[in-house]
Every structure is written in structure tokens, then in C-alpha cells.
Design a protein around this motif. Structure first.
Motif, short mmCIF file in Angstrom:
data_model
loop_
_atom_site.label_atom_id
_atom_site.label_comp_id
_atom_site.label_asym_id
_atom_site.label_seq_id
_atom_site.Cartn_x
_atom_site.Cartn_y
_atom_site.Cartn_z
N ILE A 65 0.69 -1.18 0.06
CA ILE A 65 0.08 -0.19 -0.04
C ILE A 65 0.84 1.26 0.00
O ILE A 65 0.33 2.34 0.20
N SER A 66 2.23 1.03 -0.02
CA SER A 66 3.04 2.36 0.14
C SER A 66 3.01 3.15 -1.28
O SER A 66 3.00 4.65 -1.00
N ASP A 71 -5.42 9.17 2.38
CA ASP A 71 -5.01 10.12 3.28
C ASP A 71 -5.42 9.59 4.76
O ASP A 71 -4.68 10.25 5.77
N ILE A 72 -6.32 8.54 4.86
CA ILE A 72 -6.59 8.33 6.30
C ILE A 72 -6.71 6.88 6.33
O ILE A 72 -7.01 6.02 5.43
N ALA A 73 -5.80 6.40 7.57
CA ALA A 73 -6.06 5.02 7.55
C ALA A 73 -6.91 4.57 8.94
O ALA A 73 -6.72 5.20 9.91
N ILE A 74 -7.90 3.84 8.56
CA ILE A 74 -8.91 3.33 9.68
C ILE A 74 -8.23 1.90 10.24
O ILE A 74 -8.38 0.94 9.59
N ILE A 75 -7.61 2.21 11.41
CA ILE A 75 -7.21 0.85 12.08
C ILE A 75 -7.88 0.26 12.92
O ILE A 75 -8.72 0.84 13.71
N PHE A 137 5.04 1.67 10.91
CA PHE A 137 5.04 1.31 9.49
C PHE A 137 4.26 2.36 8.86
O PHE A 137 4.66 2.75 7.58
N LEU A 138 3.03 2.80 9.21
CA LEU A 138 2.22 3.66 8.55
C LEU A 138 2.79 5.09 8.67
O LEU A 138 2.87 5.88 7.54
#
Length: 276
Positions: A65-66, A71-75, A137-138
Motif C-alpha cells: 500500500i506504500s 489520506d486516512i488509515a482506519i485501524i 510502519f504507517l
């Protein structure tokens, strides 16, 4: 005014020193081939053990996914300290990491507050490693990233179907560029042979995109995953996608590192592709 959520497991699950952590993540990612696909990635499944055990496996998902546009990561991560809620949003301004603080998207927090299933538990969030280990990582692959941190308490198929519906409702209103990060380890403390059989079944269930089959096998105890609710959620989410495909990128277990095959923990990185 929200507070900063401080690191809880830096120096234990991953290096606390900025340079050492940067070098370690860079080394993990450098070993992965460049990922290319015409289909957009909607989610990754990634492990959450100490980096010495699962960092290489996790790198496969983050490498994929790099180059994606989000813009937003839903973890979505399991709570190991409390299950006195269905879902708990991380009500913080930022999450601290050795690579720099990561802002929480305030608009999504406000949206989640509208749903009674969400209850903030400082006790659960302050200690939880399953979400925290995803952050370096993110931050490494997407320095400007914002996050929506969600812990799962009562992990049931019913709750996960509800969570998927809630997130879809919000995303339809906001139309943000989001990526789902599903944090889970697989089977725990079985022999290598038993673990690999259980984990193979789980991986096949994900590839068939059937949350009902996954739930059946989980209830029969033929599979294990500490973040099973996140897996249910992302399979339910796949119903909103065009041409959804789940692909396993890498499988490993702790015995491959410590050379003890008598009681291993399974790890997997995978991606869900398909446009919304």
C-alpha cells in the motif's frame, strides 16, 4: 481538548530509538518486491507481534500500500485488556511514535460519537499494542497520514456487520481516501503442523470472502485469530466493493524465528482489492 496517546510498547515490541526503528522498517521493506496492480487496495490484514517475529510479514502488506493513494488509515485492532464495549474509538489528538506523532482525524471521531456502539475506554487504549505496532510502519510509508483508531471489544459477527455498516455510512457522507488496516495474529501456541493447518483454513476462508464460513470455522475452533472481528468486518466491507478479491501476500509463524515449532503463533499479511 484531546490528549496525546503516549507510546506503550516502544522498546518492547519495536525499537524506541528513532534511527534504529527507521533502519529496521527500511530493511524489512527493502526485501519486498515492488507491488503493482491495476485494482485499488481497500484494506490490508497485518500481524501485531513484536517486530522480531512479525515485522517481516507485516512489511509485505505495508509495501503493497506504500504507493496507494489514501489520506486516512482506519485501524481496526482487537482489545487485549477489556471487552466491556463493542467498539472503542481512540479519542486522542495524536498518537506518539518514535518517528513522530500521528494525528487522529477529528472529523471521523465526531462522526463515530453519533453511534451508541462506540464507547471510549482510556484503560483499553492506553495499554493496547495491537494498534500501536501498526503506527511506525504507517508513519514510515505515509508521513502525512491521519488515523481513525478503533479497538474491538466484543468480537462477534453481528457486531462486525454493524461496524462495517457504520463505517460505510460515514464514508458515503465524507468520501475520504481511506485505507483499512486490520490488525490480527492467527493461531496461538499449537505445534507447527496444527498451526499451519488452522491458518491455511482461515486464509482460504478469507479468499472466498465469506464471513459466514469464517464465523462457522471460528465457532468450531478449527481456526483462531485474536482479531477475528476485524476479519469479519473487512469481509462484510467487501460487499460494498466492485470485483472484490482477497489475496494472501505472506504467511509465517514464530517458529521460523525462534526455531521452536512446538508452540507457534501464526502471522499473515493480505490485501483486499476492489473499488468502492
Amino acid at each position: 481538548m484531546y490528549a496525546i496517546r503516549n507510546e506503550a510498547v516502544a522498546g518492547m515490541f519495536y525499537p524506541a530509538d528513532t534511527d534504529t526503528l527507521t533502519q529496521e522498517i527500511s530493511h524489512f521493506l527493502s526485501k519486498k518486491p515492488k507491488y503493482s496492480s491495476q485494482d485499488p487496495i481497500s484494506a490490508i490484514v497485518t500481524p501485531h507481534a513484536g517486530y522480531i517475529y512479525s515485522g517481516d510479514c507485516a512489511a509485505s502488506g505495508y509495501n503493497a500500500i506504500s504507493g496507494q493513494d489514501f489520506d486516512i488509515a482506519i485501524i481496526i485492532a482487537p482489545s487485549h485488556h477489556s471487552n466491556q464495549f463493542a467498539f472503542s474509538q481512540g479519542k486522542y489528538s495524536h498518537y506518539q511514535t518514535p518517528l513522530g506523532n500521528i494525528p487522529v482525524n477529528r472529523e471521523w471521531l465526531i462522526e463515530l460519537d453519533n453511534y451508541p456502539e462506540f464507547q471510549f475506554s482510556a484503560y483499553a487504549h492506553e495499554k493496547e499494542h495491537s494498534l500501536e505496532v501498526q503506527l511506525p510502519f504507517l508513519k514510515f510509508i505515509k508521513p502525512p497520514i491521519e488515523i481513525v483508531p478503533i479497538l474491538l471489544g466484543r468480537q462477534t459477527l453481528e457486531n462486525s456487520l454493524k461496524l462495517s455498516s457504520i463505517l460505510h455510512e460515514i464514508q458515503e457522507r465524507k468520501n475520504d481516501k481511506v485505507m483499512f488496516i486490520i490488525s490480527t495474529d492467527l493461531s496461538h501456541y499449537h505445534s507447527k503442523q496444527i498451526a499451519e493447518k488452522m491458518d491455511s483454513t482461515l486464509c482460504h476462508d478469507l479468499e472466498t470472502l465469506s464471513e459466514k464460513t469464517l464465523n462457522q470455522h471460528f465457532n468450531e475452533r478449527s481456526i483462531e485469530a485474536c482479531g477475528i472481528g476485524g476479519l469479519f468486518t473487512i469481509l462484510a466491507w467487501s460487499n460494498y466493493l466492485s470485483n472484490p478479491i482477497f489475496k494472501i501476500l505472506q504467511y509465517s509463524h514464530s517458529g521460523m524465528v525462534n526455531l521452536d515449532d512446538s508452540q507457534v503463533v501464526g502471522y499473515m499479511s493480505g490485501i483486499l482489492t476492489g473499488g468502492i
